[in-house]
Design a protein around this motif. Structure first.
Motif, PDB file in Angstrom:
ATOM      1  N   SER A 179      42.920  50.120 -13.854  1.00 43.93           N
ATOM      2  CA  SER A 179      42.284  49.229 -14.834  1.00 43.93           C
ATOM      3  C   SER A 179      41.003  49.872 -15.334  1.00 43.93           C
ATOM      4  O   SER A 179      40.548  50.896 -14.795  1.00 43.93           O
ATOM      5  N   GLY A 180      40.393  49.223 -16.315  1.00 40.52           N
ATOM      6  CA  GLY A 180      39.151  49.740 -16.880  1.00 40.52           C
ATOM      7  C   GLY A 180      37.992  49.655 -15.910  1.00 40.52           C
ATOM      8  O   GLY A 180      37.202  50.590 -15.774  1.00 40.52           O
ATOM      9  N   THR A 181      37.897  48.527 -15.231  1.00 37.63           N
ATOM     10  CA  THR A 181      36.768  48.377 -14.307  1.00 37.63           C
ATOM     11  C   THR A 181      36.862  49.406 -13.186  1.00 37.63           C
ATOM     12  O   THR A 181      35.866  49.983 -12.761  1.00 37.63           O
ATOM     13  N   GLU A 182      38.080  49.651 -12.748  1.00 36.18           N
ATOM     14  CA  GLU A 182      38.273  50.622 -11.658  1.00 36.18           C
ATOM     15  C   GLU A 182      37.961  52.049 -12.135  1.00 36.18           C
ATOM     16  O   GLU A 182      37.402  52.865 -11.379  1.00 36.18           O
ATOM     17  N   ALA A 226      41.628  52.848 -20.216  1.00 32.85           N
ATOM     18  CA  ALA A 226      42.559  51.844 -19.650  1.00 32.85           C
ATOM     19  C   ALA A 226      43.258  51.197 -20.851  1.00 32.85           C
ATOM     20  O   ALA A 226      43.693  51.906 -21.751  1.00 32.85           O
ATOM     21  N   LYS A 227      43.338  49.896 -20.874  1.00 32.99           N
ATOM     22  CA  LYS A 227      43.915  49.107 -21.970  1.00 32.99           C
ATOM     23  C   LYS A 227      45.163  49.736 -22.610  1.00 32.99           C
ATOM     24  O   LYS A 227      46.240  49.619 -22.070  1.00 32.99           O
ATOM     25  N   ALA A 228      44.993  50.411 -23.770  1.00 28.23           N
ATOM     26  CA  ALA A 228      46.154  50.875 -24.534  1.00 28.23           C
ATOM     27  C   ALA A 228      46.874  52.060 -23.887  1.00 28.23           C
ATOM     28  O   ALA A 228      47.957  52.444 -24.330  1.00 28.23           O
ATOM     29  N   LEU A 243      28.003  54.550 -21.018  1.00 27.98           N
ATOM     30  CA  LEU A 243      27.936  53.678 -22.194  1.00 27.98           C
ATOM     31  C   LEU A 243      29.276  53.543 -22.902  1.00 27.98           C
ATOM     32  O   LEU A 243      30.119  54.435 -22.821  1.00 27.98           O
ATOM     33  N   GLU A 244      29.439  52.393 -23.558  1.00 31.13           N
ATOM     34  CA  GLU A 244      30.523  52.208 -24.524  1.00 31.13           C
ATOM     35  C   GLU A 244      30.014  52.839 -25.814  1.00 31.13           C
ATOM     36  O   GLU A 244      29.032  52.344 -26.389  1.00 31.13           O
ATOM     37  N   PRO A 245      30.637  53.883 -26.326  1.00 27.25           N
ATOM     38  CA  PRO A 245      30.095  54.508 -27.538  1.00 27.25           C
ATOM     39  C   PRO A 245      30.149  53.578 -28.743  1.00 27.25           C
ATOM     40  O   PRO A 245      29.317  53.680 -29.652  1.00 27.25           O
ATOM     41  N   PHE A 249      31.309  58.316 -21.016  1.00 27.52           N
ATOM     42  CA  PHE A 249      31.697  57.404 -22.104  1.00 27.52           C
ATOM     43  C   PHE A 249      32.761  56.461 -21.566  1.00 27.52           C
ATOM     44  O   PHE A 249      33.811  56.917 -21.083  1.00 27.52           O
ATOM     45  N   ASP A 250      32.497  55.163 -21.655  1.00 28.19           N
ATOM     46  CA  ASP A 250      33.517  54.164 -21.356  1.00 28.19           C
ATOM     47  C   ASP A 250      34.348  54.000 -22.628  1.00 28.19           C
ATOM     48  O   ASP A 250      33.917  53.350 -23.592  1.00 28.19           O
ATOM     49  N   GLU A 251      35.532  54.626 -22.626  1.00 26.13           N
ATOM     50  CA  GLU A 251      36.407  54.567 -23.804  1.00 26.13           C
ATOM     51  C   GLU A 251      37.613  53.670 -23.540  1.00 26.13           C
ATOM     52  O   GLU A 251      38.701  53.894 -24.070  1.00 26.13           O
ATOM     53  N   VAL A 252      37.383  52.658 -22.723  1.00 28.34           N
ATOM     54  CA  VAL A 252      38.456  51.702 -22.421  1.00 28.34           C
ATOM     55  C   VAL A 252      38.968  51.061 -23.715  1.00 28.34           C
ATOM     56  O   VAL A 252      40.163  50.816 -23.869  1.00 28.34           O
ATOM     57  N   GLN A 253      38.055  50.839 -24.666  1.00 32.00           N
ATOM     58  CA  GLN A 253      38.503  50.297 -25.956  1.00 32.00           C
ATOM     59  C   GLN A 253      38.613  51.375 -27.034  1.00 32.00           C
ATOM     60  O   GLN A 253      39.514  51.336 -27.857  1.00 32.00           O
ATOM     61  N   THR A 254      37.700  52.341 -27.033  1.00 38.06           N
ATOM     62  CA  THR A 254      37.685  53.306 -28.141  1.00 38.06           C
ATOM     63  C   THR A 254      38.682  54.455 -27.965  1.00 38.06           C
ATOM     64  O   THR A 254      38.969  55.165 -28.918  1.00 38.06           O
TER      65      THR A 254
END
Ligand SMILES: Cc1ncc(COP(=O)(O)O)c(C=O)c1O
Length: 399
Positions: A112-115, A256-258, A191-193, A224-229
């Motif tokens: 997962s993203g948090t992990e 994560a996510k996608a 950071l989330e970019p 970079f937290d690219e869980v969304q980007t």
């Protein structure tokens, strides 16, 4: 044992409420199937999904290539852990590393993203021998202990109390603010970019370049937290290394996510330098790198490439920018690719979301009440984007 079937929406909703914790405010329908950018409800109604199942349906719902890969893998072997070698895991890691900008080239899979963020922070601590982590106002990184302690958005951090020590916060976009807190105790700047939940907030390329310089000077690991980007969302495989990032490549990217198109999976993609600080047993997970998830990852990345989705994201973004510029009530469009925040003159995003839902279009909100968040599948067509803008125009007139 008899299995009971539930059919109508009311039945489904009542049973969910009876047997589950009420942790999410839900849309007023139950989804049963999906294809591309569309989902169909238990009542047979189709919705255009510009929320992408919480940014997970990157290649679209039930992409045939991903479905086939999962089916095929499920019949061969569902799972074995990291104590064995696996061809499908090797293939997924190789593909993912090939999409990443150099020098990111080694992968650690989790769930997962948090992990992924927890493991990134741990790797930074292993690399530097320090404990501190600097994150940013408005950033969201997950809900497990270390990640929620790194989250300075709204009330999330308080939910995680007692917080993990060593976390400090800087102002997103301000290098002076980072410089003031990034001292010799700090292992990582994370950071989330593009800050998605905060209202799709971006920073200038110069900020990322200054951040890279500062981290290099002070021996800090940049994450970079690219869980969304990540995974094509911005029209590039990663935000890392892009023009918007000022060409900056961090030491670790989290995903994560996608990445698994709905099969839970997370990943850290790291440089050789970070990888060399991680020894046997330093990190671990039972499920991370399992075969079913790995088949989904490989097929997802293949689908993005084979279907030309990165180019599509850029074309649909251009169209949305052109069309939304003509909507009087829209004061701006934030973000990049198909992670977009439609900014209204009034704090009316929740109202717009509700009205669009009545017109059978799913969108998201954010912690900024003026910003409607769009995270559609990367296969969204120009016609589907036009359909959305047409409905939005109608809705906006009644604001
Ligand atoms: C930027 C970002 N990081 C981390 C997370 C946490 O991911 P997960 O819910 O998979 O743990 C999220 C989830 O929304 C996210 O948006």
């Amino acid at each position: 044992m008899m299995t009971q079937t539930v059919s109508t929406f009311d039945d489904i909703a009542a049973r969910e409420e009876e047997f589950q914790l009420a942790t999410y405010k839900k849309f007023p329908f139950a989804v049963e199937r999906g294809r591309g950018a569309w989902v169909e409800t238990s009542d047979g109604v189709s919705y255009l999904d510009l929320y992408g199942g919480h940014a997970v349906a990157g290649v679209g719902h039930c992409h045939p290539r991903v479905v086939a890969a999962i089916k095929e893998q499920a019949e061969r072997l569902l799972f074995y852990s990291n104590v064995v070698h696996s061809g499908v895991r090797a293939g997924a890691a190789r593909r993912l590393a090939a999409c990443a900008p150099g020098p990111l080239g080694k992968v650690f899979f989790c769930n997962s993203g948090t992990e992924a963020n927890e493991n990134a922070m741990r790797m930074a601590r292993l690399k530097t021998g320090r404990e501190g982590v600097v994150t940013f106002t408005g950033g969201f990184h997950g809900r497990t202990a270390d990640s929620i302690s790194a989250t300075f958005l709204g009330r999330y951090r308080d939910l995680g109390r007692p917080v993990v020590p060593g976390h400090t916060c800087a102002e997103f976009g301000s290098i002076e603010s980072v410089a003031a807190v990034a001292d010799e105790r700090v292992a990582a700047v994370l950071l989330e970019p593009i800050q998605s939940m905060a209202g799709v907030r971006t920073a200038a390329p110069e900020f990322f370049r200054a951040l890279r310089r500062l981290c290099d000077e002070r021996g800090i690991v940049l994450v970079f937290d690219e869980v969304q980007t990540g995974v094509g969302r911005t029209g590039e495989w990663f935000f890392a290394g892009s023009e918007a990032a000022g060409g900056v490549v961090p030491d670790i990217v989290t995903l994560a996510k996608a990445l698994g198109s709905g099969v839970p999976v997370g990943a850290c993609v790291v440089t050789e330098d970070i990888a060399s600080a991680v020894k046997e047993n330093d990190l671990g997970t039972t499920f991370g790198g399992g075969m079913l998830a790995m088949a989904a990852v490989a097929a997802t990345l293949e689908a993005i490439e084979a279907d030309g989705m990165l180019e599509n994201v850029r074309a649909v973004e251009r169209r949305l920018r052109e069309r939304l510029a003509g909507v009087a009530q829209v004061s701006g469009l934030r973000g990049r690719g198909l992670l977009l925040g439609v900014e209204f003159r009034e704090p009316s995003a929740a109202q717009v979301q509700k009205a669009l839902l009545e017109r059978r279009i799913i969108t998201g909100t954010s912690s900024d009440p003026r910003v409607l968040r769009l995270l559609p599948p990367l296969c969204l067509t120009v016609e589907e984007a036009d359909l959305f803008v047409g409905e939005l125009e109608q809705v906006a007139k009644s604001l």
